[in-house]
Design an enzyme around this catalytic site. Structure first.
Site, short mmCIF file in Angstrom:
data_model
loop_
_atom_site.label_atom_id
_atom_site.label_comp_id
_atom_site.label_asym_id
_atom_site.label_seq_id
_atom_site.Cartn_x
_atom_site.Cartn_y
_atom_site.Cartn_z
N ASP A 116 -10.56 -8.80 8.13
CA ASP A 116 -11.98 -8.65 7.82
C ASP A 116 -12.68 -10.01 7.78
O ASP A 116 -13.82 -10.15 8.24
CB ASP A 116 -12.17 -7.94 6.46
CG ASP A 116 -12.24 -6.43 6.62
OD1 ASP A 116 -11.96 -5.94 7.74
OD2 ASP A 116 -12.55 -5.74 5.64
N LYS A 133 3.55 -15.37 1.95
CA LYS A 133 3.51 -16.17 0.72
C LYS A 133 4.97 -16.47 0.35
O LYS A 133 5.48 -16.07 -0.70
CB LYS A 133 2.80 -15.41 -0.41
CG LYS A 133 1.29 -15.38 -0.29
CD LYS A 133 0.62 -16.74 -0.57
CE LYS A 133 0.52 -17.03 -2.03
NZ LYS A 133 -0.11 -18.35 -2.27
N ASP A 135 -3.02 -17.93 1.60
CA ASP A 135 -4.23 -18.54 1.02
C ASP A 135 -4.75 -19.66 1.90
O ASP A 135 -5.95 -19.78 2.16
CB ASP A 135 -3.97 -19.02 -0.42
CG ASP A 135 -2.68 -19.82 -0.55
OD1 ASP A 135 -1.84 -19.77 0.37
OD2 ASP A 135 -2.50 -20.50 -1.57
N TYR A 175 0.82 -1.22 0.00
CA TYR A 175 0.00 0.00 0.00
C TYR A 175 0.86 1.27 0.00
O TYR A 175 0.35 2.36 -0.23
CB TYR A 175 -0.95 0.04 1.21
CG TYR A 175 -2.03 -1.03 1.18
CD1 TYR A 175 -2.31 -1.74 0.02
CD2 TYR A 175 -2.78 -1.32 2.31
CE1 TYR A 175 -3.29 -2.72 -0.01
CE2 TYR A 175 -3.77 -2.29 2.28
CZ TYR A 175 -4.02 -2.98 1.12
OH TYR A 175 -4.99 -3.95 1.09
N ASP A 226 -5.10 -6.94 5.93
CA ASP A 226 -6.32 -6.23 5.58
C ASP A 226 -7.44 -7.23 5.29
O ASP A 226 -8.56 -7.13 5.81
CB ASP A 226 -6.02 -5.37 4.33
CG ASP A 226 -7.11 -4.36 4.05
OD1 ASP A 226 -8.06 -4.25 4.83
OD2 ASP A 226 -7.00 -3.66 3.01
#
Ligand code: NAD
Length: 368
Positions: A257, A197, A229, A146, A253
């Site tokens: 959620d 990852k 994942d 980001y 992020d």
């Protein structure tokens, strides 16, 4: 740590929409707890978001940022609303929050996902999978894709364009958030799952290596690694296997959620964003509910104040060093819920909903 009698300086930024409503109720709780927190609380208040744009032309003034930097913690409501949606990005209400996070260097975002037995049926998963869930996602908040440079859109010619972002971390940025996760896990069930990852990304292997090295300093805390994942699947499949998850900005992020939705309602979700500790052991911190300004219910006394009240409980725990008061407040919230008190967002079919103030009354009554 500050001397016990030194006042704790709490800067309160109510913001827009339901922000001022849930903050007003939380301040009733702060005042009811005074005396039980070990230190007197010195409150000051300022505008942020749309309210600051209307009054000062910017979503947060330099003066408010300076006050935040001098405070021991910030209690933030919510910002935003249709009135300011057409502003350029730098002048949008949300930019005020982003600027505060950046200036305070709040790199560790703590998002607990706790499933109260009374509300387990509101979860998207079966009761037996979520009842008793107590998971903490720690998301790196100030670096990663980001913020990484270069970023942009370029013209490759022949009518083809290309967009790109950069995922980048320094060893310092990874180490400080991973270390925070280990420290926090020591006060919980002593298990950290570091998520990356490493199979396909340079930054993934880098993250894993640092997590492993830092983990050696915490032999009393179990460290496991998981690919992002797989973590997303495991959160849906068997969320109670986790204690603390620590991960980068992008994965955090998404995973925070996903974990949050296991608990039922946005109105119940608190958060904390922590910075580094200074030489006196004090760290910058901002506490806020996960939800936004909820313009659809603002001004109607319908908002659930519990996310903000629980954010203050996090402040008691992480900034005021008052874990007993935090436990007491969290127990009062649980007992209000166990007594069947519900705001509209968490009321089941046939249940009568109470107002924002009545929900707080129930918490105050349980505090005794
Ligand atoms: P939202 O979180 O404000 O609301 C989503 C839904 O959840 C709405 O139906 C709302 O009524 C409900 N809800 C939220 N909090 C609740 C509470 N405490 N009690 C009961 N119901 C609650 O998200 P949105 O509608 O996508 O965004 C509204 C505004 O808030 C936008 O301007 C957005 O940019 C802003 N926003 C701000 C923050 C923040 O300040 N940190 C976070 C998210 C969104």
């Amino acid at each position: 740590m500050a001397a016990a009698s030194e006042p704790f300086r709490l800067l309160v930024l109510p913001g827009d929409g339901i922000g001022p409503e849930v903050i007003e109720q939380t301040l009733r709780v702060v005042s009811a707890l005074s005396g039980g927190m070990g230190r007197p609380v010195h409150l000051s208040e300022a505008l942020v978001g749309g309210a600051a744009i209307d009054a000062h032309g910017v979503p947060v003034t330099d003066e408010t940022v300076a006050r935040a930097l001098k405070s021991d913690a910030v209690l933030f409501g919510a910002v935003g609303g249709a009135k300011w949606d057409d502003q350029p990005i730098a002048l949008r209400p949300e930019s005020g929050l982003l600027r505060l996070r950046k200036e305070l260097d709040l790199f560790a975002n703590l998002r607990p996902a706790i499933c109260y037995p009374e509300l387990a049926d509101a979860s998207s998963l079966k009761r037996e999978l979520v009842e008793g869930l107590d998971l903490l996602v720690i998301r790196e908040l100030t670096a990663g894709v980001y913020f990484g440079e270069p970023r942009g859109v370029e013209d490759l010619g022949n009518g083809v364009t290309r967009a790109y972002d950069t995922q980048a971390y320094t060893s310092v940025e990874v180490e400080r958030v991973v270390r925070a996760a280990f420290e926090i896990a020591r006060g919980r069930n002593r298990r950290v799952c570091s998520v990356d990852k490493a199979n396909v990304m340079q930054t993934g292997g880098f993250w894993r290596g640092i997590a492993t090295r830092v983990g050696a300093d915490y032999p009393d805390v179990e460290l496991t690694h998981m690919y992002a994942d797989n973590c997303a699947m495991q959160i849906m499949r068997r969320p109670k296997q986790f204690d603390v998850i620590v991960t980068d900005n992008l994965f955090g992020d998404i995973l925070s959620d996903a974990a949050a939705m296991l608990t039922g309602s946005l109105g119940l979700l608190p958060s904390a964003s922590l910075g580094a500790s200074d030489a006196q052991g004090r760290r910058k911190a901002l506490y806020e509910p996960v939800h936004g300004s909820a313009p659809d219910i603002a001004g109607k006394g319908l908002a659930n104040p519990l996310a903000t009240i629980l954010s203050f409980a996090m402040c008691l725990r992480w900034s005021m060093d008052a874990p007993a008061a935090a436990d007491r407040l969290e127990a009062a919230v649980r007992s209000a819920l166990a007594a069947g008190v519900r705001t509209a967002d968490i009321a089941g079919p046939g249940e009568t909903a109470v107002s924002t103030a009545e929900m707080t009354d129930a918490v105050l009554a349980a505090l005794g």
